[in-house]
Design an enzyme around this catalytic site. Structure first.
Site, PDB file in Angstrom:
ATOM      1  N   LYS A 110      32.798  40.781  47.039  1.00  0.00           N
ATOM      2  CA  LYS A 110      33.103  41.330  45.659  1.00  0.00           C
ATOM      3  C   LYS A 110      33.880  40.890  44.643  1.00  0.00           C
ATOM      4  CE  LYS A 110      32.710  45.733  43.073  1.00  0.00           C
ATOM      5  NZ  LYS A 110      32.015  44.546  42.039  1.00  0.00           N
ATOM      6  N   LYS A 131      43.101  40.938  47.109  1.00  0.00           N
ATOM      7  CA  LYS A 131      43.229  42.071  46.400  1.00  0.00           C
ATOM      8  C   LYS A 131      42.190  43.199  46.922  1.00  0.00           C
ATOM      9  CE  LYS A 131      42.823  43.169  41.400  1.00  0.00           C
ATOM     10  NZ  LYS A 131      42.789  42.647  39.844  1.00  0.00           N
ATOM     11  N   LYS A 153      33.894  35.286  43.681  1.00  0.00           N
ATOM     12  CA  LYS A 153      33.821  35.247  42.167  1.00  0.00           C
ATOM     13  C   LYS A 153      32.689  34.353  41.825  1.00  0.00           C
ATOM     14  CE  LYS A 153      36.897  36.511  38.902  1.00  0.00           C
ATOM     15  NZ  LYS A 153      37.868  37.887  38.961  1.00  0.00           N
ATOM     16  N   ASP A 213      34.187  39.970  34.240  1.00  0.00           N
ATOM     17  CA  ASP A 213      35.481  39.291  34.301  1.00  0.00           C
ATOM     18  C   ASP A 213      35.574  38.641  32.715  1.00  0.00           C
ATOM     19  OD1 ASP A 213      37.699  38.495  36.049  1.00  0.00           O
ATOM     20  OD2 ASP A 213      37.114  36.545  35.050  1.00  0.00           O
ATOM     21  N   ASN A 235      42.646  46.233  26.704  1.00  0.00           N
ATOM     22  CA  ASN A 235      42.300  47.454  27.264  1.00  0.00           C
ATOM     23  C   ASN A 235      43.276  47.853  28.419  1.00  0.00           C
ATOM     24  OD1 ASN A 235      40.732  47.853  30.127  1.00  0.00           O
ATOM     25  ND2 ASN A 235      39.663  48.783  28.583  1.00  0.00           N
ATOM     26  N   SER A 263      35.432  50.089  40.582  1.00  0.00           N
ATOM     27  CA  SER A 263      34.197  49.545  41.030  1.00  0.00           C
ATOM     28  C   SER A 263      33.429  50.164  42.344  1.00  0.00           C
ATOM     29  CB  SER A 263      34.346  48.034  40.910  1.00  0.00           C
ATOM     30  OG  SER A 263      33.827  47.467  39.735  1.00  0.00           O
TER      31      SER A 263
END
Ligand code: NAD
Length: 424
Positions: free
Chosen positions: A73, A97, A109, A149, A224, A353
């Site tokens: 992920k 993470k 990624k 991202d 954000n 997510s």
């Protein structure tokens, strides 16, 4: 040497962090061997017919770093300077993470070397669809689940999920997350990261300041993450005294009306158009004002050996990735400043997510309040687990930080999974 083989300082730093975590946790060398390298790296060529009629071939990557805890992920970055080694570093961070977050994912990624701002909407859509097509065989709801991202958005995910769904002949919402709410996304995603930062701010204030009520908060970066961090801490009773963006800083010791500031920023593009308070040209000024809690929510390398001594806050909650250099963190830690590390504090987005993925797998929809309550519970539990570990480490060695505790917890979970699976 081309971009995909350049050495990356970033990757070297990430490997140093893993090495340190392995030493702190007392893990064997064979674990370091496994966790310091990606399981699979895929490099693809993505041909796009440009508006000019010419064909341009873009280079794309997907790094699948570790799957001990579940499917891979991690986001997809569109950036003109991204290298394969950077992508490996980012995928490694996602493994850490996701493990700390307590969710059933490994880390990954993706990246494309492109400046998305230079593409027309049609070209961008073609590139997104091309990326999903090129990687179709290595993505999947139980294999690898990308998200946005830097340089990618909910719209990017919408094009990719559509392309993937067409390729497999059925709607497959759970392959991509952070999709628009109209297309199997969840409205909490918009503010999940900042909300998570606010939960961590509140929990740290409970541990160290007797609660968040009336405490002064300063936020660097009013995008954000920063906007929603500010919004939710103010809803929880804190007073946000400073906010900034690249246009400068607004400082109001009596407290900023965050809803008004968000309206001003999002309609005019600049926080300094906020109608009241002192205007300071330096975007870093929130780092130095009189505050109890500081949210460095803009970008990396903001708190360094050059400026750490000007920070007055007792608590730092890292909304941005890598805002504090290791050297500055060591100095602040000596002074008793407590830093909630990025991979704990800004995990709200990836946890959201995960919740969206669970909804999509079951074709089930939670309403906004229910989703936010689940996110809050997970963030709070993760904070409390990390805090407990921090106190344990600190009682043996005064120089230990919350980042050390988070790192050890994260690696411990992966290590145990690998042991149980028989990988070690
Ligand atoms: P964003 O682009 O929405 O906002 C960034 C804001 O910071 C902008 O308002 C910009 O003007 C301001 N800014 C830039 N440089 C500045 C400086 N030197 N001083 C003060 N302000 C500055 O970005 P974002 O999505 O909020 O991301 C911010 C950070 O949070 C990044 O490090 C990102 O990796 C991290 N993060 C974001 C998310 C997410 O879900 N958005 C999740 C995890 C981590």
């Amino acid at each position: 040497m081309n971009a995909s083989t350049q050495r990356s300082q970033f990757l070297d730093n990430v490997l140093k962090i893993i090495r340190r975590g392995c030493e702190l946790g007392g893990f064997p060398e064979e674990f370091y061997e496994l966790i310091s390298r990606p399981e699979r790296v895929v490099i693809v060529k993505i041909p796009v017919k440009m508006d000019s009629g010419k064909l341009k071939v873009f280079e794309g990557y997907r790094v699948q770093h570790n799957s001990a805890l579940g499917p891979y992920k991690g986001g997809i970055r569109f950036h003109p300077e991204v290298t394969l080694e950077d992508d490996i570093a980012l995928a490694t961070i996602m493994t850490l993470k996701n493990s700390l977050a307590g969710i059933p994912y490994g880390g990954a990624k993706g990246a494309v070397r492109v400046n998305p701002k230079e593409l027309s909407i049609r070209e961008l859509e073609a590139l997104c669809r091309g990326y999903a097509r090129a990687l179709r065989d290595v993505l999947g709801e139980y294999i690898d689940i990308p998200a946005p991202d830097v340089g990618t958005t909910a719209q990017t995910m919408a094009w990719m999920v559509d392309e993937y769904s067409k390729l497999v002949g059925r709607n497959s919402p759970a392959v991509f997350t952070a999709k628009p709410p109209e297309l199997w996304g969840n409205p909490v995603r918009e503010y999940a990261t900042g909300f998570g930062c606010a939960v961590v701010s509140r929990e740290l204030a409970n541990e160290l300041l007797g609660g968040l009520e009336g405490k002064k908060v300063a936020i660097q970066g009013f995008g954000n993450t920063g906007q929603w961090h500010a919004y939710f801490v103010s809803k929880m009773g804190a007073k946000v005294v400073a906010i900034s963006d690249t246009s400068g800083t607004v400082y109001v010791p009596e407290g900023i009306d965050i809803e008004l500031a968000m309206k001003v920023k999002n309609t005019t593009g600049k926080v300094i158009n906020y109608p009241k308070g002192e205007k300071i040209p330096d975007p870093q000024a929130p780092l130095y004002v009189d505050a109890d809690i500081l949210g460095p929510d803009a970008m990396e390398n903001q708190i360094t050996l050059d400026n750490y001594h000007k920070i007055k806050a007792k608590i730092i909650v890292e909304g941005a990735n890598g805002p504090t250099t290791p050297e500055a963190e060591a100095k602040l830690s000596e002074r008793g400043v407590i830093i909630a590390p990025d991979f704990l504090a800004n995990a709200g987005g990836v946890i959201m997510s995960y919740l969206e993925w669970v909804e999509n797998l079951q074709w089930y929809i939670w309403d906004e309040d229910e989703t936010r309550a689940k996110l809050e519970r997970i963030m709070k539990n993760n904070f409390l687990r990390t805090w407990k570990k921090f106190e344990e480490l600190r009682s043996a060695n005064k120089s230990m930080t919350m980042r050390d505790a988070a790192l050890v917890l994260s690696l411990e979970r992966i290590y145990r999974a690998m042991k149980l699976r028989g990988w070690l």
